[in-house]
Design a protein around this motif. Structure first.
Motif, PDB file in Angstrom:
ATOM      1  N   GLY A   1       0.804  -1.216   0.000  1.00  0.00           N
ATOM      2  CA  GLY A   1       0.000   0.000   0.000  1.00  0.00           C
ATOM      3  C   GLY A   1       0.837   1.266   0.000  1.00  0.00           C
ATOM      4  O   GLY A   1       2.025   1.254   0.345  1.00  0.00           O
TER       5      GLY A   1
ATOM      6  N   ASP B   1      -1.930  -4.277  -0.246  1.00  0.00           N
ATOM      7  CA  ASP B   1      -3.108  -3.897  -1.021  1.00  0.00           C
ATOM      8  C   ASP B   1      -3.769  -5.119  -1.658  1.00  0.00           C
ATOM      9  O   ASP B   1      -4.972  -5.329  -1.525  1.00  0.00           O
ATOM     10  CB  ASP B   1      -2.733  -2.902  -2.121  1.00  0.00           C
ATOM     11  N   LYS B   2      -2.963  -5.906  -2.372  1.00  0.00           N
ATOM     12  CA  LYS B   2      -3.546  -7.032  -3.106  1.00  0.00           C
ATOM     13  C   LYS B   2      -2.434  -7.975  -3.543  1.00  0.00           C
ATOM     14  O   LYS B   2      -1.253  -7.619  -3.573  1.00  0.00           O
ATOM     15  CB  LYS B   2      -4.320  -6.539  -4.330  1.00  0.00           C
TER      16      LYS B   2
ATOM     17  N   TYR C   1      -5.925  -5.247   1.376  1.00  0.00           N
ATOM     18  CA  TYR C   1      -6.172  -3.953   2.014  1.00  0.00           C
ATOM     19  C   TYR C   1      -6.265  -4.093   3.533  1.00  0.00           C
ATOM     20  O   TYR C   1      -7.167  -3.576   4.181  1.00  0.00           O
ATOM     21  CB  TYR C   1      -7.430  -3.296   1.426  1.00  0.00           C
TER      22      TYR C   1
ATOM     23  N   GLU D   1      -7.545  -1.545  10.211  1.00  0.00           N
ATOM     24  CA  GLU D   1      -8.046  -1.303   8.855  1.00  0.00           C
ATOM     25  C   GLU D   1      -9.151  -0.261   8.802  1.00  0.00           C
ATOM     26  O   GLU D   1      -9.386   0.345   7.755  1.00  0.00           O
ATOM     27  CB  GLU D   1      -8.559  -2.607   8.230  1.00  0.00           C
TER      28      GLU D   1
ATOM     29  N   GLU E   1      -9.815   0.881  -3.605  1.00  0.00           N
ATOM     30  CA  GLU E   1      -9.538  -0.534  -3.399  1.00  0.00           C
ATOM     31  C   GLU E   1     -10.047  -1.328  -4.606  1.00  0.00           C
ATOM     32  O   GLU E   1     -11.208  -1.192  -4.993  1.00  0.00           O
ATOM     33  CB  GLU E   1     -10.209  -1.063  -2.122  1.00  0.00           C
TER      34      GLU E   1
END
Length: 677
Positions: free
Chosen positions: A11, A84-85, A101, A177, A626
């Protein structure tokens, strides 16, 4: 031997990178890979994209999950990683997205599911089912369920008879988060600190003096935007007073009047000069008479501010839409029960009498707007929707993916509001006439009056008889936004719920709405809120309302607080004298003595400015930072949604060029995705 190519995305938020060792394991329907260390030499730096190869003896089958695990470097150096992914290219040539995320702490494990959405009964693979159940249980632990018995401890009764809130005393106890980003938190506290310091330096914050004149207020306007300047120039004019019922901070009170209330005995003789030969009955038949009734404030005792009693009223306001389309006030009664010492004020009375009557109405506006339409109907309801979503819908659920952007920062901003605004020592309790015990009573009354139809804009406009009122820009822009959101929701949910039976058998969805009905609307059947869903049509309407509430409706009642309240006489937080009992006694000095003192004024202005200020870390409606989707149709629907919003924005901006006072609050560019301020 087959090869899986893995791309890991760190991120861009502050401190997202890590020097910890990150391990990955792929789980498929046929087998799982060995746990592999993702090359500790380079580390994972903020905003980085890293690519790796994972060698397996044979295909793992359809990928079901990615497992991430963190260990400290050399057993000593450890810090969190914000992933993030994960993007995986399979030997079969497929590219599969695994959204994350989330923060991965040292010695912690995360299990990511593919971006492809699925309902609970569609996750047929036994391994996928177990992963889904395990993820949901983890969410339930974070947000209030304990063990397999699902004991509800996550909700807290804030005040009896009001929506329940999340059981957290401080944002620090929230999962990372859902907390503010570093950027937003720093900017928020910096802005608050600067305003407090400025107040202290001017020496005005603690002043208990009355203002010497209305013009003296000009010296404290630190930001001169067009709306504030317009308020300053026109605040005491009937045209602007009436305009605000349609396009001001609270466009929700006014309704068409077909019969005068018995407790509001306005006669034709009183309003003959305004109606120019017509009668009230004739104008009501034409649909030109409107009412705004603040009965909800009746009997509430004003707060004590700086040791001095403040006063609340529960006005009734009669308005007339004239042939030019202007909404004009024609009669004001400041208390609910008519009597000799509760006169009906008219535009034909002395200028001072009429201005003071309108000031009392604008103060009533402050109370009803801030507590009912702002706090309850956007902040508290958005919190209910957020907590219910996090507790009942796992990440593969399509509704979770649809609502995710509309939950950002809501829990933290609400916890902060309860602590810093409406607590015993909060700003509202210190500087507002509706603060203290009256705030809780008003919130209970507002909750009791809350209905499903009032939250659904098309129903609400129809119920209030405002379909054809001219120059009602909140309605015009809001209805277009409602339709755009509804179009997205209908198309998106129809992908997954192809029959009403799919809605009925979705146990996760049914738990979600049941919890909203029970904890948010206190199980009141009279509210009209569904306790379960039987049809797709019902679901689409409800989800449209949820997104509209958290985005457009919040923007409409929040973003203009400083614009309309920065010029204090237009939106006084408190009033120091009771309403007049007879006409002809009001002077300019009496008005100044009634308005808030200097300290109350500047502190109230500072709060309104803070609550209206966008942070750099905000996302307008239609922005999806996102990446939760990799299916072609949902991605296309999002693109169409963004296109519709851009076209609406262009229409609004074109219209606003022709207006003396532009209405900007429902321009999609100015609408946040969520209740984040």
């Amino acid at each position: 031997m087959v090869i899986y190519t893995v791309k890991a995305y760190t991120g861009k938020r502050h401190l997202a990178g890590t020097t910890s060792l990150i391990y990955i394991q792929l789980r498929g329907t046929e087998a799982e890979s060995e746990e592999q260390n993702l090359n500790p030499i380079k580390g994972f730096w903020q905003g980085s994209e890293r690519e790796f190869k994972i060698h397996c003896e044979a295909s793992l089958g359809e990928l079901i999950a990615v497992k991430l695990h963190s260990k400290p470097l050399m057993g000593l150096l450890h810090n969190r990683w914000f992933c993030d992914k994960i993007l995986i290219n399979t030997p079969e040539g497929d590219e599969i997205l695994f959204p994350c995320y989330c923060w991965l702490d040292c010695k912690e494990r995360l299990v990511l599911r593919p971006a492809k959405a699925s309902l609970v009964f569609q996750d047929t693979n036994p391994i996928a089912q177990r992963q889904r159940m395990r993820q949901l249980k983890e969410q339930q632990k974070l947000f209030g369920f304990v063990g397999s018995t699902l004991i509800q401890v996550g909700w807290r009764v804030y005040a009896k008879g009001t929506p329940q809130v999340i059981d957290c005393d401080t944002p620090l106890t929230l999962p990372a988060e859902v907390q503010f980003s570093y950027t937003k938190e720093t900017e928020f506290y910096s802005s608050a600190g600067k305003q407090l310091a400025a107040l202290m330096l001017t020496g005005l914050a603690n002043s208990r003096k009355s203002w010497e004149s209305i013009h003296q207020l000009e010296a404290i306007l630190c930001e001169r935007v067009k709306t504030i300047e317009y308020c300053q120039e026109h605040w005491d004019e009937d045209e602007f007073f009436g305009y605000q019922f349609l396009n001001g901070l609270n466009p929700m009170m006014i309704q068409r009047c077909s019969t005068l209330p018995e407790n509001f005995p306005v006669t034709d003789d009183m309003v003959k000069d305004t109606l120019r030969g017509s009668s009230l009955e004739q104008e009501m038949e034409k649909g030109n008479i409107f009412l705004s009734d603040y009965e909800m404030l009746d009997g509430l005792v004003g707060n004590v501010v700086s040791g001095r009693q403040q006063y609340l009223t529960a006005p009734l306001v009669l308005l007339y839409c004239n042939p030019h389309g202007m909404m004009l006030p024609i009669a004001i009664q400041l208390r609910q029960q008519p009597s000799k010492d509760n006169p009906i004020f008219l535009p034909t009375d002395s200028k001072a009498d009429w201005i003071l009557a309108k000031i009392f109405v604008r103060n009533a506006e402050f109370g009803v707007h801030e507590v009912n339409f702002h706090l309850l109907r956007t902040h508290l309801l958005a919190e209910v929707f957020t907590v219910a979503t996090l507790r009942n819908l796992p990440s593969p659920h399509p509704l979770y993916k649809l609502l995710f952007p509309h939950m950002r920062y809501t829990l933290q901003i609400n916890i902060m509001a309860r602590k810093q605004l409406i607590s015993k020592d909060g700003a509202i309790s210190k500087y507002a006439g509706v603060g203290g015990k009256s705030l809780e009573k008003l919130l209970k009354r507002a909750t009791a009056s809350l209905t499903y139809s009032t939250l659904c804009l098309p129903d609400n406009i129809s119920e209030r008889g405002l379909e054809t009122v001219p120059q009602y820009y909140y309605r015009d822009d809001g209805m277009k936004l409602w339709d755009i959101i509804n179009k997205l929701v209908a198309a998106f949910l129809s992908l997954y719920y192809q029959h009403d039976e799919h809605v009925q058998k979705d146990t996760e969805l049914q738990r979600w709405i049941s919890e909203i009905f029970t904890n948010g609307f206190l199980g009141r059947d009279s509210s009209g809120i569904p306790s379960s869903f039987q049809t797709l049509k019902e679901l689409i309407k409800f989800v449209t309302m949820v997104i509209f509430t958290a985005s457009a409706q919040h923007a409409a009642v929040n973003s203009g607080q400083y614009d309309f309240g920065g010029w204090m006489p237009n939106y006084p937080t408190a009033l120091r004298k009771p309403p007049p009992k007879e006409k002809g006694q009001t002077t300019e000095d009496a008005i100044l003595e009634t308005l808030p003192d200097v300290g109350t004024t500047v502190n109230g202005m500072a709060v309104l400015k803070l609550l209206s200020k966008d942070s750099a870390d905000h996302y307008p409606l239609g922005h999806f930072p996102e990446n939760l989707h990799d299916e072609e149709v949902p991605c296309k629907l999002i693109g169409d949604f963004q296109k519709d919003l851009r076209e609406l924005s262009d229409l609004i901006e074109k219209r606003n060029k022709t207006l003396e006072l532009p209405y900007t609050y429902l321009n999609p560019k100015n609408v946040d995705n969520s209740v984040a301020i």
